[in-house]
Motif scaffolding. Structure first.
Motif: not given
Length: 65
Positions: A45-49
């Motif tokens: 959710n935070s880094e969107e790999p």
């Protein structure tokens, strides 16, 4: 441009080895290396790999969960 990558594996040595192997490629950035699905969801959710190396059999859960 680098490729954001997440590693999800409950085995610490497996995570370290994969991080080491990926470090040889300057266009790959490991944005997270975690042991559980809960930790993976936070990074997702935070880094969107763009790429996820996902262990299928995690302790007490599966990677598909």
């Amino acid at each position: 441009m680098s490729i954001n990558t997440l590693i999800v594996d409950d085995e610490p040595l497996a995570r370290k080895e994969l991080e080491y192997l990926l470090s040889e490629y300057s266009d790959i950035q490991v944005c997270g290396s975690v042991a559980t699905n809960i930790e993976a969801k936070v990074i997702l959710n935070s880094e969107e790999p763009q790429v996820v190396f996902l262990d299928i059999q995690l302790r007490g859960e599966t990677g598909f969960e």
